[in-house]
Design a protein around this motif. Structure first.
Motif, short mmCIF file in Angstrom:
data_model
loop_
_atom_site.label_atom_id
_atom_site.label_comp_id
_atom_site.label_asym_id
_atom_site.label_seq_id
_atom_site.Cartn_x
_atom_site.Cartn_y
_atom_site.Cartn_z
N PRO A 17 28.87 29.18 6.55
CA PRO A 17 28.35 30.54 6.66
C PRO A 17 27.08 30.64 7.50
CG PRO A 17 28.13 29.73 4.41
CD PRO A 17 28.92 28.72 5.17
N TRP A 18 26.29 29.58 7.56
CA TRP A 18 25.06 29.61 8.36
C TRP A 18 25.35 29.59 9.85
CZ3 TRP A 18 20.94 31.15 5.95
CH2 TRP A 18 20.84 30.95 4.60
N VAL A 19 26.51 29.11 10.22
CA VAL A 19 26.94 29.12 11.62
C VAL A 19 27.82 30.35 11.88
CG1 VAL A 19 28.25 27.85 13.38
CG2 VAL A 19 26.82 26.61 11.76
N ALA A 20 28.67 30.70 10.92
CA ALA A 20 29.60 31.81 11.11
C ALA A 20 28.89 33.15 11.25
CB ALA A 20 30.59 31.87 9.94
N PHE A 21 27.80 33.35 10.49
CA PHE A 21 27.11 34.64 10.55
C PHE A 21 26.57 34.95 11.95
CE2 PHE A 21 23.48 37.45 10.19
CZ PHE A 21 24.04 38.53 9.53
N PRO A 22 25.79 34.05 12.57
CA PRO A 22 25.31 34.39 13.93
C PRO A 22 26.45 34.48 14.95
CG PRO A 22 24.50 32.22 13.26
CD PRO A 22 25.18 32.83 12.08
N LEU A 23 27.50 33.67 14.77
CA LEU A 23 28.64 33.80 15.68
C LEU A 23 29.34 35.14 15.50
CD1 LEU A 23 30.33 30.27 15.58
CD2 LEU A 23 29.12 31.35 17.48
N GLY A 24 29.48 35.58 14.26
CA GLY A 24 30.08 36.89 14.01
C GLY A 24 29.26 38.02 14.59
N PHE A 25 27.93 37.91 14.45
CA PHE A 25 27.04 38.92 15.01
C PHE A 25 27.16 38.96 16.54
CE2 PHE A 25 22.89 40.38 16.57
CZ PHE A 25 22.80 41.59 15.90
N ALA A 26 27.17 37.78 17.15
CA ALA A 26 27.30 37.70 18.62
C ALA A 26 28.66 38.24 19.07
CB ALA A 26 27.12 36.26 19.08
N SER A 27 29.72 37.91 18.33
CA SER A 27 31.03 38.41 18.72
C SER A 27 31.10 39.93 18.58
CB SER A 27 32.14 37.76 17.91
OG SER A 27 32.23 38.29 16.60
N HIS A 28 30.43 40.48 17.57
CA HIS A 28 30.39 41.93 17.40
C HIS A 28 29.73 42.58 18.62
CE1 HIS A 28 30.24 45.68 15.05
NE2 HIS A 28 29.13 45.89 15.74
N LEU A 29 28.60 42.04 19.05
CA LEU A 29 27.92 42.59 20.23
C LEU A 29 28.78 42.44 21.48
CD1 LEU A 29 24.26 41.37 19.64
CD2 LEU A 29 25.22 43.63 19.18
N ALA A 30 29.43 41.29 21.62
CA ALA A 30 30.28 41.07 22.79
C ALA A 30 31.46 42.04 22.81
CB ALA A 30 30.78 39.63 22.81
N LEU A 31 32.08 42.26 21.66
CA LEU A 31 33.20 43.19 21.60
C LEU A 31 32.77 44.62 21.90
CD1 LEU A 31 35.13 41.84 18.49
CD2 LEU A 31 35.90 41.80 20.86
N ASP A 32 31.58 45.00 21.44
CA ASP A 32 31.09 46.34 21.72
C ASP A 32 30.72 46.53 23.19
OD1 ASP A 32 31.44 47.43 19.25
OD2 ASP A 32 29.40 47.09 18.58
N ALA A 33 30.41 45.44 23.89
CA ALA A 33 30.03 45.53 25.30
C ALA A 33 31.23 45.67 26.23
CB ALA A 33 29.21 44.30 25.70
N VAL A 34 32.43 45.32 25.74
CA VAL A 34 33.63 45.37 26.56
C VAL A 34 34.15 46.82 26.61
CG1 VAL A 34 36.03 44.59 26.72
CG2 VAL A 34 34.25 43.02 25.94
N PRO A 35 34.41 47.32 27.83
CA PRO A 35 34.99 48.67 27.92
C PRO A 35 36.36 48.69 27.23
CG PRO A 35 34.29 47.89 30.08
CD PRO A 35 34.17 46.74 29.14
N HIS A 36 36.65 49.78 26.51
CA HIS A 36 37.87 49.83 25.75
C HIS A 36 38.32 51.27 25.50
CE1 HIS A 36 34.30 49.29 23.28
NE2 HIS A 36 34.81 50.16 22.47
#
Length: 66
Positions: free
Chosen positions: A20-39
């Motif tokens: 969970p200590w690795v998954a949380f920042p990865l999840g946060f980063a993936s959330h930002l990356a997904l929001d940055a992609v036009p859709h």
């Protein structure tokens, strides 16, 4: 981006990492990356958007429930 893509990417990251200590920042980063992609582009009207959003929300809720 609607709910389903966020839920599925978070579930895949969580299952792959298991720490969970690795998954949380990865999840946060993936959330930002997904929001940055036009859709989704432009919807014809509010009714079309709501049909897609409600279907997507229910699918995301089902995935979270599983």
């Amino acid at each position: 981006m609607l709910v389903t893509n966020h839920v599925l990417s978070g579930a895949v990251l969580g299952a792959a990492v298991r720490n969970p200590w690795v998954a949380f920042p990865l999840g946060f980063a993936s959330h930002l990356a997904l929001d940055a992609v036009p859709h989704w582009g432009q919807f014809r009207d509010q009714d079309q958007f709501m049909r897609v959003a409600v279907t997507d929300g229910l699918a995301g809720l089902a995935v979270m429930g599983v």
